[in-house]
Design an enzyme around this catalytic site. Structure first.
Site: not given
Length: 608
Positions: A321, A350
């Site tokens: 993330d 990400e």
């Protein structure tokens, strides 16, 4: 009797001085053999520390907080065994057992996900409630409330395990679940990105043992378990945030400072230092303290935690993330340490940017990053520019210079920027974006997008429920794009997990998706073949995937009208092939003749 009772009380009081040990255990025969064990307890740093069995202590680090001591031991060439740490303060002492476990055979060289896989992204709280007994738990604050759109709805690991067959039947080969570690926020804890204990599965999802069992059940099906790992921040309820080991464990400012989210400051040679610091060091949101990866203690803690989960839960990969919000030198070291331990382990970061060069900067061995002597060591990034193109393309019926399917074509013209174009994650939506079926409430357009996703380079990722036509409007809030999967709860009127329980619309979506993804499973030409594409004409995009053994021709007609294609335009790839068989149907096309394709439809032709 009194003497025994006194001894028991003394034992309890002394052992109570250690509240936490992290990592809670380790393994023998690890590449990362210098293990830094954190002991936490009231004034524990006042003690001298020693260890049994001839184990070498390579370092003891104490901080300004006396409740922590970090002990680094050398486990190289040490067999699996129990060792004993002794803590001594004057005449008083106590001990703590620590286990070095036997490592799973060939663990270091575990295979990971790659372009032969299709990743199924799900949010566990919204997928299926397999064990209603853990809907709420006394150790965490937020309780079950399915009536609240942003509340805890009770989905759990058991619900995932019970529906692995469904995901397998769909044709997906790997599961990416949003985080499962404990998140003790009072509200909106269901997404679990504000974790409060990164060594513990949230009890509303199950236990650590349940998570391991999920991996085991997936592996029985030849499927993979991908953990969503968060390096950038924790939740403000994390136990350590309330008693920091060091003040600079997290980034702190005189007053609350949010990230400016301008990730370009990571490499922009013209960026001010202030702007760069506010991007990387500012908090993602108020409830998520920003971790300081430039602090060696923090970086080592995160590295060992990630490796611990891989080894313990037998994981097959990570999705990380907010990767590009981390201290970039720190996150590169973290990534390299994991891939040094597991050479075949895949990690996708990400990196939510809207420029291919800026995204390619973050992939391992990037020539763009090398300009600044930077290597992230990150194997994979997410193809956000393709997602952006797909989000508008299929509503643009009339092609212009920059409208229509040309957007997709233009995205692929920049593939040369990536060091490893096959190892990027492609998607039409995820848990943070508009639902595709909200943008395009049209099955034909879903077919176009999924055909594209399944046949271009990279690792396709689909989002739970889209395969049955689920929609959701992000403008109404995140809960609307994260609705409960129908049939995941006792009493649901519609059970889309079963063929007999699906509506006609759900069946239409599922059957097409399943046929497409199961066809893709055995197509190495799609997984690793080369690509030649042709400039779209009349909003029709044609490309070929080919290798030494096979050629596949894909036609995406984004025009609402029927189109006829002259095959001699594509002789460069058609070569001596005579016919093309529809991979999802029974129709064959004579490649000497023109090919006619219906409006808003796609064809996958296996050339013969």
């Amino acid at each position: 009797m009194k003497k025994a009772l006194l001894l028991l009380l003394f034992s309890i009081s002394t052992f109570a001085q250690i509240d936490k040990v992290e990592p809670p255990f380790w393994w023998s025969d690890m590449n990362l053999s210098d293990v830094q064990i954190m002991f936490y307890g009231k004034n524990i740093a006042q003690n001298e520390v020693s260890v049994s069995n001839g184990i070498i202590i390579k370092g003891i680090q104490k901080t300004e907080n006396p409740n922590y001591v970090f002990v680094t031991v050398d486990t190289k060439n040490v067999s699996a065994q129990n060792i004993v740490f002794t803590f001594k303060n004057g005449k008083k002492s106590f001990t703590k057992n620590y286990e070095l476990k036997q490592r799973k055979e060939n663990s270091r060289f575990r295979e990971s996900y790659n372009s032969s896989d299709v990743m199924y992204l799900l949010m566990p709280d919204r997928f299926a409630n397999g064990n209603p007994n853990n809907d709420s738990h006394p150790s965490v604050t937020e309780k079950y409330n399915r009536d609240l759109p942003g509340g805890r709805h009770g989905g759990d690991i058991e619900g995932i395990i019970k529906n692995i067959n469904y995901i397998h039947e769909l044709g997906a080969t790997a599961i990416w679940s949003t985080p499962l570690c404990e998140d003790n926020d009072e509200r909106y804890s269901y997404h679990t990105y504000g974790q409060s204990d990164v060594y513990k599965i949230d009890p509303r999802y199950g236990t650590n043992e349940d998570y391991l069992r999920m991996s085991q059940e997936l592996h029985k099906k030849g499927m993979k378990n991908i953990m969503d790992y968060v390096t950038n921040h924790w939740g403000w309820k994390h136990w350590m945030i309330n008693d920091l080991p060091t003040r600079d464990w997290i980034h702190q400012f005189p007053e609350f400072t949010n990230s400016n989210y301008r990730m370009t400051t990571q490499f922009d040679v013209n960026a001010s230092k202030r702007d760069a610091a506010h991007c990387m060091d500012g908090w993602f949101v108020k409830s998520m303290p920003d971790l300081n990866q430039s602090n060696p203690l923090v970086l080592n803690y995160l590295t060992q935690n990630a490796i611990w989960w891989i080894e313990y839960a037998d994981l097959d990969g990570f999705r990380v993330d907010t990767y590009s919000y981390n201290d970039k030198e720190g996150i590169a070291k973290w990534t390299k340490a994991i891939t040094d331990e597991y050479p075949h382990f895949n990690i996708v970061g990400e990196v939510w940017m809207n420029d291919q060069a800026q995204m390619a900067y973050w992939q391992k061995d990037s020539k763009i990053g090398a300009i600044q002597n930077f290597n992230s060591y990150l194997p994979s990034v997410m193809d956000f520019t393709l997602h952006e193109a797909i989000s508008s393309t299929f509503n643009e019926d009339q092609a212009t210079w920059d409208k229509g399917i040309i957007k997709v074509y233009q995205n692929f013209t920049n593939d040369f920027l990536y060091p490893n174009i096959d190892n990027i994650l492609t998607f039409i939506e995820n848990h943070d974006t508009q639902r595709f079926n909200h943008l395009y409430p049209d099955f034909k357009k879903y077919q176009l997008a999924m055909t594209l996703l399944a046949t271009v380079r990279g690792i396709p990722q689909i989002y739970y429920g889209s395969e049955i036509g689920m929609a959701g409007n992000k403008d109404k809030g995140d809960a609307d794009i994260r609705q409960d999967f129908p049939g995941g709860w006792n009493g649901d009127k519609n059970n889309a997990f079963t063929a007999s329980g699906r509506t006609e619309v759900q069946k239409q979506y599922f059957d097409f998706t399943s046929k497409l993804l199961n066809w893709r499973k055995n197509k190495s030409v799609i997984h690793a073949g080369k690509t030649t594409h042709y400039i779209p004409e009349n909003n029709v995009y044609v490309y070929f995937r080919y290798d030494e053994k096979e050629t596949v021709m894909v036609i995406i007609n984004n025009n609402p009208e029927k189109q006829t294609l002259k095959t001699n335009r594509f002789l460069e790839n058609i070569k001596n092939y005579k016919s093309g068989k529809d991979a999802l149907g029974n129709t064959s096309f004579d490649l000497k003749n023109d090919i006619t394709i219906e409006g808003k439809s796609a064809l996958i032709l296996e050339l013969k």
